[in-house]
Design a protein around this motif. Structure first.
Motif, PDB file in Angstrom:
ATOM      1  N   ASP A  27       0.829  -1.209   0.000  1.00  0.00           N
ATOM      2  CA  ASP A  27       0.000   0.000   0.000  1.00  0.00           C
ATOM      3  C   ASP A  27       0.865   1.262   0.000  1.00  0.00           C
ATOM      4  N   ARG A  82       2.211   1.666  -3.538  1.00  0.00           N
ATOM      5  CA  ARG A  82       1.165   2.053  -4.481  1.00  0.00           C
ATOM      6  C   ARG A  82       0.767   3.519  -4.332  1.00  0.00           C
ATOM      7  N   SER A  83       0.854   4.037  -3.104  1.00  0.00           N
ATOM      8  CA  SER A  83       0.458   5.431  -2.951  1.00  0.00           C
ATOM      9  C   SER A  83       1.571   6.369  -3.424  1.00  0.00           C
ATOM     10  N   LEU A 134     -10.751  11.052  -4.273  1.00  0.00           N
ATOM     11  CA  LEU A 134     -11.027   9.832  -3.508  1.00  0.00           C
ATOM     12  C   LEU A 134      -9.792   9.308  -2.768  1.00  0.00           C
ATOM     13  N   ALA A 135      -8.721   9.052  -3.527  1.00  0.00           N
ATOM     14  CA  ALA A 135      -7.541   8.456  -2.892  1.00  0.00           C
ATOM     15  C   ALA A 135      -6.862   9.409  -1.907  1.00  0.00           C
ATOM     16  N   TRP A 140      -9.032   9.220   1.275  1.00  0.00           N
ATOM     17  CA  TRP A 140      -9.123   7.960   2.016  1.00  0.00           C
ATOM     18  C   TRP A 140      -7.764   7.357   2.330  1.00  0.00           C
ATOM     19  N   VAL A 141      -6.781   7.561   1.467  1.00  0.00           N
ATOM     20  CA  VAL A 141      -5.478   6.945   1.703  1.00  0.00           C
ATOM     21  C   VAL A 141      -4.556   7.913   2.444  1.00  0.00           C
ATOM     22  N   LYS A 169      -5.626  10.720   3.914  1.00  0.00           N
ATOM     23  CA  LYS A 169      -6.388  11.403   4.967  1.00  0.00           C
ATOM     24  C   LYS A 169      -6.294  12.923   4.826  1.00  0.00           C
ATOM     25  N   ARG A 191      -5.709  12.263 -11.843  1.00  0.00           N
ATOM     26  CA  ARG A 191      -6.071  11.479 -10.666  1.00  0.00           C
ATOM     27  C   ARG A 191      -4.821  10.901  -9.996  1.00  0.00           C
ATOM     28  N   SER A 192      -3.907  10.389 -10.829  1.00  0.00           N
ATOM     29  CA  SER A 192      -2.672   9.848 -10.260  1.00  0.00           C
ATOM     30  C   SER A 192      -1.836  10.949  -9.625  1.00  0.00           C
ATOM     31  N   MET A 227      -2.161  12.205  -5.965  1.00  0.00           N
ATOM     32  CA  MET A 227      -1.519  11.480  -4.865  1.00  0.00           C
ATOM     33  C   MET A 227      -0.074  11.928  -4.691  1.00  0.00           C
TER      34      MET A 227
END
Lengths: 437, 249
Positions: B80, B83-84, B107-108, B111-112, B114, B156-157, B160
């Motif tokens: 994880d 991936r982030s 979204l990510a 949720w990932v 925070k 989107r990528s 992160m």
């Protein structure tokens, strides 16, 4: 050949783009629809006429039976006399039985002076369902939805007010414990979420409820499940099983698609065993066999046992429907969620399940409709659902020999419930279609 | 465009099998921070599988993969984490059709990572402006063209804040008119110094942006070189044949 070709000028250049035009006059409106759909050729015209004749033939046979001035009659004999006076020769329905026994068909043997309780419970149910079914209602209303099962329990069964409050408190405690421990370890939190409420219910709840009841004896008169009957019973069993089986079915579907060997096998075993045996067998198991396994003297309510069995039964079907939805999602959705670093539960909750459930809506509602109609099977284990009541109604001298009127009424009532579910499912599908495309 | 000597990805002695099919054979590859690597090769050569191993969409069976100092093992925490930090764009975009463009992007982070919702939305709008589609933020993916969807996927990528970007044939499913807009976005990203691994057949893009081109065949790295050398002076026969076929017309 080549000479012929060279003589033709094949170049073309469009200087202006064409504007949009309406279709010709004969190709729109109601006349076009009738012509295209009913009389589009000799064969279709003949078919239309034959169909109209069949519809007319069926209706002219049925309608005189249905349209019958017998609502006020007090017994089957009175009905027949009435028809004779009117000089009717055709067979006609005697609707007086529905008026006379309406309360029994709706409430069974629920005490007459407490009919307001199921009525209010129905309103609470509708108010609790509304925020879940229609997202346009403010989100805060969901708290009422969460409270509504406890209010409904209190209204229907009665007893001291403290028991449902303490049961709800158990859920709240579990939630708080899980929330607090989630930072420490998600597995510990999950165990606490189950263990804390269970311990609370079994160890703390009974004495505490007694103390509170003796201190403040607030509540409603207790009404045992065996006084429930008619549509009240069908709706109680049907709605509880529908609400409980959806989450259970989703969990089973996730377990069945899981990589964890034992979880997967357990889920497959559960689903196949439950699905492979007729519901009526499970109902007999609930009513007879469970008594052998429970310690002597335990009084485990029969209605509750039936609700559990029906829930497990439809959960197995829901699980398979949801599994179909999960399988229908492109692999890319799982990979998209993975590549962003979302964990399993996050990607299920946020990405996979919303889409899989959307695909599964027709199948899920189909299962619910089947479940609701299957509640009539409880007649075989001695519960007085509407079908069971028809026998007791016929047992009275007034209505001895009456069949069709009761079954038609029950059929129409069930049709209203099931048709509304079907329409809601269509509405939901269309709405999601519009939003997501 | 400078390449540092800090290592971003280190793959050594990596082997992977699909069942009994040996799909990746003894892969050794070091990627430095800020490198733009284009991987090409015939279909079935294992190039997609290779970059999918880097964020563990595929599991490798032998050898080691280190990403930004973390080794990829079956430890879920490491996976994880990696991936982030590694963004990925797919051939078919894999946007979430039930969420709006803005929700796809926030979204990510929410949720990932925070991140507070408001902050995540500001970041998302920043990157949507960068890929030049801020006005589509409240639409659903199904309402966008392919090129726009792929640019959303890139945004989107980027939301992160990844250190590495993987591209798996990002333009293969697009109409010719839309390929250019996606490539422009990728070129801009490269100019900002993002570490990029890109599986693509866009040789123009490779010449212009890549600092290294890798040619794969039959699960192996056959040849790697700077783009100029790779295209003008290929060494192996297999590479020559491949180049003559794709550049032949």
């Amino acid at each position: 050949m080549s000479e012929v070709h060279s003589m033709k000028d094949l170049t073309f250049v469009r200087r202006e783009m064409l504007p949009e035009k309406e279709p010709p006059v004969g190709e729109r409106g109601a006349i076009k629809w009738v012509r295209e759909n009913l009389f589009s050729g000799v064969f279709n015209t003949v078919m239309t006429l034959i169909s109209l004749f069949v519809i007319w033939y069926v209706l002219q046979g049925l309608l005189p039976w249905f349209i019958s001035p017998s609502w006020g009659q007090e017994s089957l004999a009175a009905c027949r006399e009435h028809f004779e006076e009117l000089g009717q020769t055709l067979e006609q329905a005697c609707w007086g039985v529905i008026r006379d026994r309406m309360n029994q068909l709706l409430y069974g043997f629920y005490p007459q002076d407490s009919y307001w309780r199921p009525n209010v419970a129905l309103l609470v149910l509708l108010a609790g369902l509304a925020p879940v079914l229609f997202p346009s209602i403010p989100r805060k209303a969901v708290f009422f939805s969460l409270a509504s099962p406890f209010i409904i329990y209190l209204l229907l069964w009665g007893g001291p007010i403290w028991t449902p409050i303490l049961v709800a408190a158990g859920f709240a405690l579990g939630f708080v414990a899980a929330k607090a421990l989630n930072g420490v370890n998600p597995i510990v939190a999950a165990i606490a979420a189950v263990l804390v409420p269970v311990l609370f219910w079994f160890l703390i709840l009974p004495p505490l409820a007694n103390v509170l009841t003796s201190a403040a004896p607030i509540g409603l008169a207790f009404i045992a499940s065996n006084e429930f009957g008619g549509f009240l019973l069908s709706v109680v069993i049907g709605v509880s099983a529908i609400i409980l089986s959806l989450p259970l079915g989703i969990v089973l579907a996730l377990a069945r698609t899981s990589d964890l060997f034992i979880v997967h096998k357990l889920s497959v075993g559960f689903i196949e065993i439950i699905r492979g045996v007729p519901l009526i067998v499970w109902l007999f198991t609930a009513s007879l066999l469970l008594n052998y396994f429970l310690p002597p003297g335990t009084n485990f309510d029969l209605t509750l046992r039936v609700i559990i069995m029906v829930t497990l039964f439809s959960a197995a079907y829901i699980a398979e429907v949801v599994r179909g939805g999960l399988a229908a999602l492109p692999k890319g959705q799982y990979e998209g969620a993975d590549s962003l670093g979302l964990g399993y539960w996050q990607s299920m909750r946020l990405i996979i399940l919303p889409q899989a459930l959307k695909i599964s809506i027709p199948g899920i509602v189909n299962t619910f409709i089947g479940l609701f109609k299957d509640t009539t099977l409880v007649v075989f284990i001695g519960l007085l659902d509407p079908i069971g009541l028809t026998n007791s109604i016929r047992a009275s001298t007034d209505w001895n020999g009456i069949y069709w009127e009761l079954y038609v009424f029950i059929g129409v009532m069930f049709f209203i419930f099931c048709y509304s579910m079907g329409r809601y499912s269509l509405h939901l599908e269309k709405k999601l279609q519009r939003e997501h495309r | 465009m400078k390449v540092s000597d800090e290592v971003a990805i280190e793959i050594s002695g990596m082997n992977k099998w699909f069942g009994s099919f040996h799909v990746l054979r003894d892969i050794n590859l070091t990627v430095y921070r800020g490198e733009r690597i284009v991987i090409c090769g015939p279909s079935g050569s294992g190039k997609s599988t290779l970059i999918r191993c880097i964020n563990r969409l595929e599991e490798h069976q032998q050898g080691t993969i280190m990403v930004e100092g973390t080794e990829l093992s079956s430890d879920l925490k490491n996976i994880d984490k990696i991936r982030s930090e590694v963004g990925m764009c797919f051939q078919h975009f894999n946007l979430f059709p039930h969420l709006t463009i803005l929700e796809n992007c926030t979204l990510a982070p929410i949720w990932v990572r925070k991140t507070p919702k408001k902050e995540a939305e500001e970041t998302a709008m920043h990157f949507l402006e960068k890929v030049k589609i801020p006005e589509q933020a409240n639409k659903y993916p199904g309402q966008l063209s392919g090129g726009q969807q792929q640019r959303v996927a890139i945004a989107r990528s980027l939301c992160m804040k990844p250190r590495i970007m993987l591209f798996d044939e990002p333009t293969s499913a697009l109409d010719p008119e839309m390929i250019a807009e996606v490539l422009d976005t990728m070129i801009e990203l490269a100019e900002e110094g993002m570490t990029m691994l890109c599986v693509t057949h866009e040789m123009g893009f490779a010449r212009k942006v890549a600092n290294r081109v890798i040619f794969m065949d039959a699960g192996q790295i056959v040849e790697q070189n700077e783009p100029e050398e790779f295209f003008n002076n290929p060494q192996s026969d297999r590479t020559k044949l491949f180049l003559s076929q794709i550049l032949g017309h």
